[in-house]
Design a protein around this motif. Sequence first.
Motif, mmCIF file in Angstrom:
data_model
loop_
_atom_site.group_PDB
_atom_site.id
_atom_site.type_symbol
_atom_site.label_atom_id
_atom_site.label_comp_id
_atom_site.label_asym_id
_atom_site.label_seq_id
_atom_site.Cartn_x
_atom_site.Cartn_y
_atom_site.Cartn_z
ATOM 1 N N PRO A 182 0.269 15.916 -15.813
ATOM 2 C CA PRO A 182 -0.523 15.499 -14.654
ATOM 3 C C PRO A 182 -2.029 15.453 -14.923
ATOM 4 C CG PRO A 182 0.548 17.619 -14.239
ATOM 5 C CD PRO A 182 1.044 17.128 -15.560
ATOM 6 N N VAL A 183 -2.524 16.283 -15.830
ATOM 7 C CA VAL A 183 -3.953 16.256 -16.146
ATOM 8 C C VAL A 183 -4.300 14.938 -16.834
ATOM 9 C CG1 VAL A 183 -5.790 17.345 -17.496
ATOM 10 C CG2 VAL A 183 -4.154 18.768 -16.256
ATOM 11 N N ALA A 184 -3.487 14.542 -17.821
ATOM 12 C CA ALA A 184 -3.719 13.267 -18.508
ATOM 13 C C ALA A 184 -3.559 12.098 -17.533
ATOM 14 C CB ALA A 184 -2.758 13.120 -19.683
ATOM 15 N N ALA A 185 -2.590 12.191 -16.643
ATOM 16 C CA ALA A 185 -2.379 11.129 -15.652
ATOM 17 C C ALA A 185 -3.589 11.015 -14.724
ATOM 18 C CB ALA A 185 -1.109 11.387 -14.851
ATOM 19 N N ASP A 186 -4.148 12.149 -14.319
ATOM 20 C CA ASP A 186 -5.337 12.125 -13.463
ATOM 21 C C ASP A 186 -6.536 11.524 -14.182
ATOM 22 O OD1 ASP A 186 -3.961 13.250 -11.346
ATOM 23 O OD2 ASP A 186 -4.750 15.277 -11.662
ATOM 24 N N LEU A 187 -6.702 11.855 -15.452
ATOM 25 C CA LEU A 187 -7.795 11.275 -16.238
ATOM 26 C C LEU A 187 -7.619 9.765 -16.377
ATOM 27 C CD1 LEU A 187 -8.175 13.978 -19.034
ATOM 28 C CD2 LEU A 187 -9.786 13.485 -17.170
ATOM 29 N N GLU A 237 0.836 -1.208 0.000
ATOM 30 C CA GLU A 237 0.000 0.000 0.000
ATOM 31 C C GLU A 237 0.869 1.256 0.000
ATOM 32 O OE1 GLU A 237 -3.186 0.135 -0.594
ATOM 33 O OE2 GLU A 237 -3.281 -2.050 -0.584
ATOM 34 N N GLY A 238 1.952 1.225 0.765
ATOM 35 C CA GLY A 238 2.854 2.371 0.802
ATOM 36 C C GLY A 238 3.512 2.631 -0.540
ATOM 37 N N LEU A 239 3.884 1.575 -1.220
ATOM 38 C CA LEU A 239 4.497 1.730 -2.543
ATOM 39 C C LEU A 239 3.505 2.322 -3.546
ATOM 40 C CD1 LEU A 239 6.508 -1.601 -2.727
ATOM 41 C CD2 LEU A 239 7.444 0.709 -2.524
ATOM 42 N N TYR A 240 2.291 1.797 -3.545
ATOM 43 C CA TYR A 240 1.287 2.349 -4.465
ATOM 44 C C TYR A 240 0.980 3.810 -4.132
ATOM 45 C CZ TYR A 240 0.158 -2.051 -6.816
ATOM 46 O OH TYR A 240 0.202 -3.192 -7.577
ATOM 47 N N ALA A 241 0.909 4.138 -2.852
ATOM 48 C CA ALA A 241 0.601 5.504 -2.440
ATOM 49 C C ALA A 241 1.711 6.477 -2.832
ATOM 50 C CB ALA A 241 0.362 5.557 -0.932
ATOM 51 N N ALA A 242 2.940 5.997 -2.888
ATOM 52 C CA ALA A 242 4.078 6.877 -3.160
ATOM 53 C C ALA A 242 4.414 7.005 -4.642
ATOM 54 C CB ALA A 242 5.307 6.366 -2.411
ATOM 55 N N CYS A 243 3.854 6.147 -5.478
ATOM 56 C CA CYS A 243 4.292 6.163 -6.881
ATOM 57 C C CYS A 243 3.488 7.140 -7.732
ATOM 58 C CB CYS A 243 4.248 4.752 -7.480
ATOM 59 S SG CYS A 243 2.624 4.075 -7.742
ATOM 60 N N ALA A 244 4.145 7.662 -8.751
ATOM 61 C CA ALA A 244 3.496 8.570 -9.696
ATOM 62 C C ALA A 244 2.792 7.800 -10.803
ATOM 63 C CB ALA A 244 4.529 9.523 -10.296
ATOM 64 N N CYS A 245 3.276 6.606 -11.082
ATOM 65 C CA CYS A 245 2.627 5.733 -12.060
ATOM 66 C C CYS A 245 3.198 4.324 -11.895
ATOM 67 C CB CYS A 245 2.817 6.224 -13.490
ATOM 68 S SG CYS A 245 4.481 6.043 -14.155
ATOM 69 N N LEU A 246 2.515 3.359 -12.488
ATOM 70 C CA LEU A 246 3.021 1.992 -12.524
ATOM 71 C C LEU A 246 3.433 1.698 -13.957
ATOM 72 C CD1 LEU A 246 3.277 -0.902 -11.128
ATOM 73 C CD2 LEU A 246 1.183 -1.384 -12.379
ATOM 74 N N GLU A 264 -4.370 -3.906 -9.600
ATOM 75 C CA GLU A 264 -4.180 -3.347 -8.255
ATOM 76 C C GLU A 264 -3.873 -1.854 -8.321
ATOM 77 O OE1 GLU A 264 -2.351 -7.091 -5.720
ATOM 78 O OE2 GLU A 264 -0.975 -5.723 -6.705
ATOM 79 N N ALA A 265 -2.998 -1.469 -9.223
ATOM 80 C CA ALA A 265 -2.648 -0.051 -9.352
ATOM 81 C C ALA A 265 -3.859 0.769 -9.783
ATOM 82 C CB ALA A 265 -1.502 0.118 -10.346
ATOM 83 N N MET A 266 -4.574 0.283 -10.767
ATOM 84 C CA MET A 266 -5.750 1.022 -11.242
ATOM 85 C C MET A 266 -6.780 1.175 -10.128
ATOM 86 S SD MET A 266 -6.265 -0.112 -15.246
ATOM 87 C CE MET A 266 -6.970 -1.683 -14.853
ATOM 88 N N ALA A 267 -7.003 0.129 -9.342
ATOM 89 C CA ALA A 267 -7.970 0.200 -8.243
ATOM 90 C C ALA A 267 -7.587 1.264 -7.218
ATOM 91 C CB ALA A 267 -8.095 -1.161 -7.565
ATOM 92 N N ARG A 268 -6.298 1.549 -7.111
ATOM 93 C CA ARG A 268 -5.812 2.539 -6.145
ATOM 94 C C ARG A 268 -5.647 3.927 -6.759
ATOM 95 N NH1 ARG A 268 -4.327 -2.434 -4.890
ATOM 96 N NH2 ARG A 268 -4.061 -3.023 -2.711
ATOM 97 N N GLY A 269 -6.061 4.088 -8.003
ATOM 98 C CA GLY A 269 -5.970 5.390 -8.649
ATOM 99 C C GLY A 269 -4.585 5.759 -9.125
#
Length: 109
Positions: A74-79, A4-13, A28-33
């Motif tokens: 970042p806008v595209a990444a958020d989308l 969970e910490g790794l997913y929370a800290a990453c900018a992308c997978l 898993e990554a997609m489920a965590r946004g």
Amino acid sequence: GELEGLYAACACLACPSLHEGFGLPVLEAMARGVPVACSSRGALAEVAGDAAKLFDPLSPTSIARTVLELLDDPVAADLLAAAGRRRAAKFSWQATARATLRVYASMLS
């Protein structure tokens, strides 16, 4: 906790796998946004659908270009992260179990 910490800290997978049985890290990554960039081959592309940026896993240039696109926009990444959450919501362990049972039942009949 560590995962969970790794997913929370990453900018992308970034997942450049050539062969996957399913592609659970992408899901898993997609489920965590977390926005996802992954291999255009096999199960990863199928799991990700249009909710990830795909690249040629045999091309370092393609991988780098795709990951940099996510990091630089970042806008595209958020989308993409929002699309990933929607895509991941379509998968569940219950649905997987039901589908597996249907396959077993069809093979036994």
